[in-house]
Design an enzyme around this catalytic site. Structure first.
Site, mmCIF file in Angstrom:
data_model
loop_
_atom_site.group_PDB
_atom_site.id
_atom_site.type_symbol
_atom_site.label_atom_id
_atom_site.label_comp_id
_atom_site.label_asym_id
_atom_site.label_seq_id
_atom_site.Cartn_x
_atom_site.Cartn_y
_atom_site.Cartn_z
ATOM 1 N N ASP A 231 0.827 -1.209 0.000
ATOM 2 C CA ASP A 231 0.000 0.000 0.000
ATOM 3 C C ASP A 231 0.862 1.259 0.000
ATOM 4 O O ASP A 231 1.875 1.325 0.711
ATOM 5 C CB ASP A 231 -0.861 -0.025 1.271
ATOM 6 C CG ASP A 231 -1.765 1.177 1.397
ATOM 7 O OD1 ASP A 231 -2.692 1.287 0.597
ATOM 8 O OD2 ASP A 231 -1.518 2.016 2.301
ATOM 9 N N GLU A 300 1.351 -0.498 -5.125
ATOM 10 C CA GLU A 300 0.374 0.542 -5.488
ATOM 11 C C GLU A 300 1.170 1.729 -6.027
ATOM 12 O O GLU A 300 1.628 2.578 -5.269
ATOM 13 C CB GLU A 300 -0.458 0.972 -4.274
ATOM 14 C CG GLU A 300 -1.577 1.912 -4.697
ATOM 15 C CD GLU A 300 -2.213 2.693 -3.558
ATOM 16 O OE1 GLU A 300 -3.325 3.193 -3.742
ATOM 17 O OE2 GLU A 300 -1.584 2.825 -2.478
HETATM 18 C C1 GLC Z 1 -4.034 3.331 -0.416
HETATM 19 C C2 GLC Z 1 -5.334 2.577 -0.305
HETATM 20 C C3 GLC Z 1 -6.396 3.517 0.169
HETATM 21 C C4 GLC Z 1 -5.997 4.045 1.521
HETATM 22 C C5 GLC Z 1 -4.615 4.700 1.461
HETATM 23 C C6 GLC Z 1 -4.066 4.946 2.830
HETATM 24 O O1 GLC Z 1 -4.071 4.283 -1.399
HETATM 25 O O2 GLC Z 1 -5.648 1.974 -1.518
HETATM 26 O O3 GLC Z 1 -7.646 2.896 0.247
HETATM 27 O O4 GLC Z 1 -6.935 4.979 1.975
HETATM 28 O O5 GLC Z 1 -3.680 3.873 0.808
HETATM 29 O O6 GLC Z 1 -3.674 3.736 3.426
#
Ligand code: GLC
Length: 580
Positions: A231, A300
Site C-alpha cells: 500500500d 500501489e
Molecule cells: C491506499 C489505499 C487507500 C488508503 C490509502 C491509505 O491508497 O488503496 O484505500 O486509503 O492507501 O492507506
C-alpha cells in the site's frame, strides 16, 4: 463524472503543467504463476457477510471460493483485514499480526488460505508500510515522550515559529485534505500523516522500523500468503530537508485548488524518493528467503509515466514483480489513440517485464466512469477485453464481472468514507465503489441474511445485476468475463503472445494481434464508437500466412465475419478471432 483517478489527480495536474499535457498452475507449485494471470481484488467488508452483522468477513469469502474458481482467477488480493479502528476501513492498522474480529480470526484466515490453495488460488495480503493507526502501541509509545525507545519510529518535527506563532514545519499536504502535520500536545511536536490524522507515517530511516515490518512480512508468509500488495509504497520517504512543495499553477498563474479547498501541490518531496528502492530490495529478499517458494510483490504505484514505472521493477529486476500500471486503465477517456499508445508503451518500454493493468479498485469510481451515454454494458465489454486480451497480468475488482456500477451516496449524512464528508459535494468519497456484492435478487442481494442493515446500502441495480441472474445466461456480463478469462488462461496467443497494434491510424477501432511463440495468432478488435464499423486486419504485413479469422468471442448479437480478413462490429462491439 470525475475524469482522472482520485489519487492520480495531483500527478496528472503536475504533468499537465509541465507538458501541457499457461503458467496457470497453483501459486505454490509454479514460481511463474503470476505472469499473465488474473488477480481479483476483494474488499472484505463488502463481499459476503456470514454472521449477520451487515459487514463482510473472511468466512464469507471462503464460502465463495468455488465461484472464484469458476470465474477462473489465479489469486485474490484482500484489502486489509488486520485489527483496526476502521477510520480508513482497515488501512489504519493497530496490530499487524492478527485479524480484526469483525472479519474473523487467524484460524478463519488459515482456512481461507487452505481452501483457496485447494482450488489453485493464491491469497495476497495488503501490507500497509507507510503508516499505522494512531492506536497502534508503537505510536502510543512514540507519542508518549521525546525520549522513549520508540521516540524516533514516526516522523516527528518541531514547529516553525513565525512572529511568535506556532506553524507546521512546511506546506506538505495530506492526500485526504488539509495540512499533513498534526500537533501533538504531549510531545509538543508535529507528526506527519500523508493520509488521515489517525494514520501517522512511520520513519523508514529507522532500522528498527524496517526490522519490525520485515517480521510482519515473514509472519504472513508463514501463514501461506502468495504475495503482498504494498500500500502507498511510493511514499515511504520524505525530503530530509523538509522543503516546501511547489504549487501546481492554473492558466491564470494562480495555484489550483482541490475538492478540499487546498492548493494543489506537486508532491516532489513526499513521493517517489529514491531511498524507497533500497527498502523494496530488502522486502524482496525477505520474500525470497523466508519460505523457499515464490512470494510476489505488487505495488500501489500511481506514477506519472511508463519511464517511472520501469524503475519499480528494479535495475536488476530485483524489486517489485508487479508495480501497478495505472497508465492504461486510468486514461479515463474513451480514446483509441491514447489506449493504443499506452498499451504499446507497456509492451515496448518496460524491458519485457509483466505489466499489471488495473481499471478498477476500491479508491476510484468503477468502470462506468467511461460511459457517457447508452451502451453501458458494451463499453464494459470493450474495457474488459483490453484488460484480459492484452499481454498483461490483469487485476480486476469484485463485482465488475457482473457489471456492478458506481453508486455514490445521495446525501452527505449517508457517507461512511471520511474524505466524502470533508470533500462534499465535489468529493463524495469512495463508498460508491465499495457497495456490497450483488449475489442474487433477494432484498439484501444475498450479501447478508434477511432483515440485516448492511454497512453500505445495496445499490438499486441489484435486482437485475446479480450473480444468480447472470449465471447460465450466455449473453450476461458474467459469461463474458468467464469466456475472456478462459481465453487468457487457455489460448497460447491470448495468454502470453507478444502484442502488435494493428491499423495504427484508425481512431475508431482499436485492434491488435497476439502472436504465440509457435506463430499461432489471434486478432482482437474493439469499436470505440456508437456507430457500426468494418475493420480489416493487414495480416500479411505481419508475416501471417493465414488470411481468415475464426471467431473465438464476440459481443452478443454482433454480426459475423463478413468476408476473409474483415469484421463488422456493432456499436462498441468486440471481436476476437483466430488467424487460420
Ligand atoms: C491506499 C489505499 C487507500 C488508503 C490509502 C491509505 O491508497 O488503496 O484505500 O486509503 O492507501 O492507506
Amino acid at each position: 463524472m470525475r475524469t482522472i483517478s482520485r489519487f492520480q489527480g495531483a500527478i496528472l495536474l503536475a504533468l499537465a503543467c509541465a507538458s501541457a499535457v499457461s503458467a496457470q498452475s497453483a501459486p505454490q507449485q509454479n514460481p511463474n504463476w503470476w505472469k499473465n494471470a488474473v488477480i481479483y481484488e476483494i474488499y472484505p467488508r463488502s463481499f459476503q457477510d456470514s454472521n449477520g452483522d451487515g459487514i463482510g468477513d473472511l468466512n464469507g469469502i471462503t464460502s465463495h471460493l468455488d465461484y472464484l474458481q469458476t470465474l477462473g482467477v489465479n489469486a485474490v488480493w484482500l484489502t486489509p483485514n488486520y485489527p483496526s479502528p476502521q477510520i480508513d476501513f482497515g488501512y489504519d492498522i493497530s496490530d499487524y499480526d492478527n485479524i480484526d474480529p469483525q472479519y474473523g480470526t487467524l484460524a478463519d484466515f488459515d482456512r481461507l488460505v487452505a481452501g483457496a490453495r485447494q482450488r489453485h488460488i493464491g491469497i495476497i495480503m495488503d501490507l500497509v508500510l507507510n503508516h499505522t493507526s494512531d492506536q497502534h502501541p508503537w505510536f502510543k509509545e512514540s507519542a508518549s515522550s521525546r525520549t522513549n525507545p520508540k521516540a524516533d519510529w514516526y516522523t516527528w518535527h518541531d514547529p516553525k515559529i513565525v512572529n511568535g506563532h506556532r506553524l507546521p514545519p512546511n506546506n506538505w499536504e495530506s492526500v485526504f485534505g488539509g495540512s499533513a502535520w498534526q500537533w501533538d500536545p504531549a510531545r509538543r511536536q508535529y507528526y506527519y500523516h500523508r493520509f488521515y490524522i489517525q494514520q501517522p507515517d512511520l520513519n523508514w530511516n529507522n532500522p528498527q522500523v524496517r526490522k519490525a515490518m520485515y517480521d510482519v512480512e515473514r509472519f504472513w508468509i508463514r501463514h501461506g500468503v502468495a504475495g503482498f500488495r504494498l500500500d502507498a509504497i511510493t511514499s515511504l520517504f520524505e525530503d530530509p530537508q523538509d522543503r516546501d512543495e511547489p504549487y501546481v499553477l492554473g492558466p491564470d498563474g494562480k495555484p489550483l485548488t482541490n475538492a478540499y479547498g487546498d492548493k494543489v501541490v506537486q508532491t516532489i518531496y513526499t513521493d517517489d524518493l529514491p531511498e524507497v528502492h533500497t527498502v523494496i530490495r530488502q522486502l524482496r529478499q525477505v520474500a525470497d528467503q523466508t519460505h523457499g517458494r515464490k512470494v510476489i510483490l505488487i505495488g500501489e504505484t500511481y506514477l506519472p509515466s511508463v519511464t517511472d514505472l520501469r524503475r519499480w521493477f528494479g535495475a536488476k529486476n530485483d524489486e517489485l514483480d508487479l508495480p501497478m500500471d495505472m497508465q492504461v486503465g486510468f486514461i479515463n477517456k474513451f480514446d483509441v489513440s491514447l489506449f493504443r499508445q499506452r498499451i504499446n508503451d507497456a509492451e515496448t518500454k518496460i524491458d519485457g517485464n509483466m505489466p499489471l493493468f488495473v481499471f478498477d479498485n476500491h479508491d476510484n469510481p468503477r468502470w462506468d466512469r467511461y460511459v457517457t451515454a447508452d451502451h453501458k454494458d458494451d463499453v464494459g465489454r470493450v474495457l474488459s477485453t483490453i484488460l484480459f486480451a492484452s499481454r498483461d497480468t490483469a487485476l480486476m475488482y469484485y463485482g465488475d464481472e457482473i457489471g456492478m456500477v458506481t453508486t455514490p451516496p445521495a446525501r452527505k449524512e449517508d457517507i461512511r468514507d471520511p474524505i466524502g464528508i470533508r470533500g462534499w459535494p465535489k468529493e463524495k468519497g469512495r463508498d460508491g465503489e465499495r457497495t456490497p456484492m450483488q449475489w442474487n435478487s433477494s432484498p439484501i442481494a444475498g450479501f447478508s441474511p434477511a432483515g440485516v442493515k448492511t454497512w453500505l446500502p445495496i445499490p438499486p441495480s441489484y435486482a437485475r445485476v446479480n450473480v444468480a441472474a447472470e449465471e447460465g445466461n450466455p449473453d450476461s456480463m458474467l459469461s463474458w468475463y468467464q469466456q475472456l478469462i478462459a481465453l487468457k488462461k487457455n489460448d497460447a496467443a491470448v495468454h502470453a503472445g507478444r502484442e502488435v497494434m494493428l491499423n495504427p491510424t484508425d481512431d475508431r477501432v482499436l485492434s491488435w494481434l497476439r502472436i504465440a511463440p509457435d506463430g499461432e495468432a489471434v486478432v482482437v478488435a474493439c469499436n470505440f464508437t456508437a456507430q457500426p464499423q468494418t475493420i480489416g486486419f493487414p495480416l500479411a504485413r505481419y508475416g501471417m500466412r493465414g488470411r481468415v479469422v475464426r471467431t473465438l468471442l464476440k459481443t452478443p448479437g454482433a454480426p459475423n465475419v463478413s468476408r476473409a480478413g474483415q469484421v463488422q462490429l456493432g456499436p462498441y462491439g468486440v471481436y476476437i478471432g483466430r488467424v487460420e
